[in-house]
Enzyme design. Structure first.
Site, PDB file in Angstrom:
ATOM      1  N   ALA A  32       0.979  -0.702  -0.468  1.00 18.62           N
ATOM      2  CA  ALA A  32       0.245  -0.317   0.270  1.00 18.62           C
ATOM      3  C   ALA A  32       0.867   1.493  -0.099  1.00 18.62           C
ATOM      4  CB  ALA A  32      -0.813   0.202   1.141  1.00 18.62           C
ATOM      5  N   THR A  33      -0.221   2.458  -1.047  1.00 18.51           N
ATOM      6  CA  THR A  33       1.090   3.699  -0.979  1.00 18.51           C
ATOM      7  C   THR A  33       1.012   4.270   0.411  1.00 18.51           C
ATOM      8  OG1 THR A  33       0.309   4.337  -2.948  1.00 18.51           O
ATOM      9  CG2 THR A  33       0.928   5.780  -1.428  1.00 18.51           C
ATOM     10  N   MET A  36       4.136   2.563   2.227  1.00 12.20           N
ATOM     11  CA  MET A  36       5.719   2.600   1.554  1.00 12.20           C
ATOM     12  C   MET A  36       5.824   4.063   2.224  1.00 12.20           C
ATOM     13  SD  MET A  36       6.703   4.215  -2.244  1.00 12.20           S
ATOM     14  CE  MET A  36       5.279   5.593  -2.093  1.00 12.20           C
ATOM     15  N   GLU A  41       8.758   7.455   6.211  1.00 12.77           N
ATOM     16  CA  GLU A  41       8.696   8.396   7.406  1.00 12.77           C
ATOM     17  C   GLU A  41       9.917   7.675   8.660  1.00 12.77           C
ATOM     18  OE1 GLU A  41       6.484  11.354   9.356  1.00 12.77           O
ATOM     19  OE2 GLU A  41       4.525  10.175   8.069  1.00 12.77           O
ATOM     20  N   HIS A  67       4.539   6.913  -5.992  1.00 11.78           N
ATOM     21  CA  HIS A  67       4.110   5.607  -5.932  1.00 11.78           C
ATOM     22  C   HIS A  67       4.586   4.886  -7.050  1.00 11.78           C
ATOM     23  CE1 HIS A  67       3.140   1.921  -3.433  1.00 11.78           C
ATOM     24  NE2 HIS A  67       3.798   1.551  -4.544  1.00 11.78           N
TER      25      HIS A  67
END
Length: 128
Positions: A32-33, A36, A41, A67
């Site tokens: 999932a974005t 990512m 972070e 992404h």
């Protein structure tokens, strides 16, 4: 001491908990974005944490990432970060994520150095 050029690397396996379907960012079983972004972070903050004063941490304040490629479940996703700018307490990182085959995402991430306790107290005041 904080200085430009500090690098970090973190990895995670694409799985049922961090896929788009589970995270609510889509219907597919691919990395999932939001996962990512969380990895980007984490890579950034962990890279500079050893260089901060006791009681300090960083908080994310800005993300500009793309992404660019899907990652199927089971593949490892690795993120690399590099501290490219220091402006007072504002830190700017270049971030890049890749799986076993491709670069899947890249961009910039900004964090701000805070005093953890003071920051938490201020946030907690909102609940009162």
């Amino acid at each position: 001491m904080l200085e430009i050029g500090i690098k970090g690397t973190e990895s995670v396996t694409a799985n049922e908990r961090n896929c788009a379907k589970a995270m609510g960012s889509g219907t597919l079983e691919v990395f999932a974005t939001p996962a990512m972004i969380a990895l980007m972070e984490e890579t950034a903050w962990k890279s500079v944490a050893p260089y901060l004063e006791e009681g300090q941490g960083t908080v994310g304040i800005k993300l500009e990432v793309s992404h660019d490629a899907a990652t199927p479940l089971g593949m490892t996703v690795t993120c690399e970060s590099e501290l490219i700018e220091i402006d007072g307490r504002r830190l700017v990182f270049e971030v890049r994520a890749f799986d076993d085959k491709d670069v899947i995402g890249k961009g910039r991430h900004e964090r701000f150095i805070v005093w953890d306790e003071k920051f938490q107290e201020k946030a907690n005041q909102k609940a009162k």
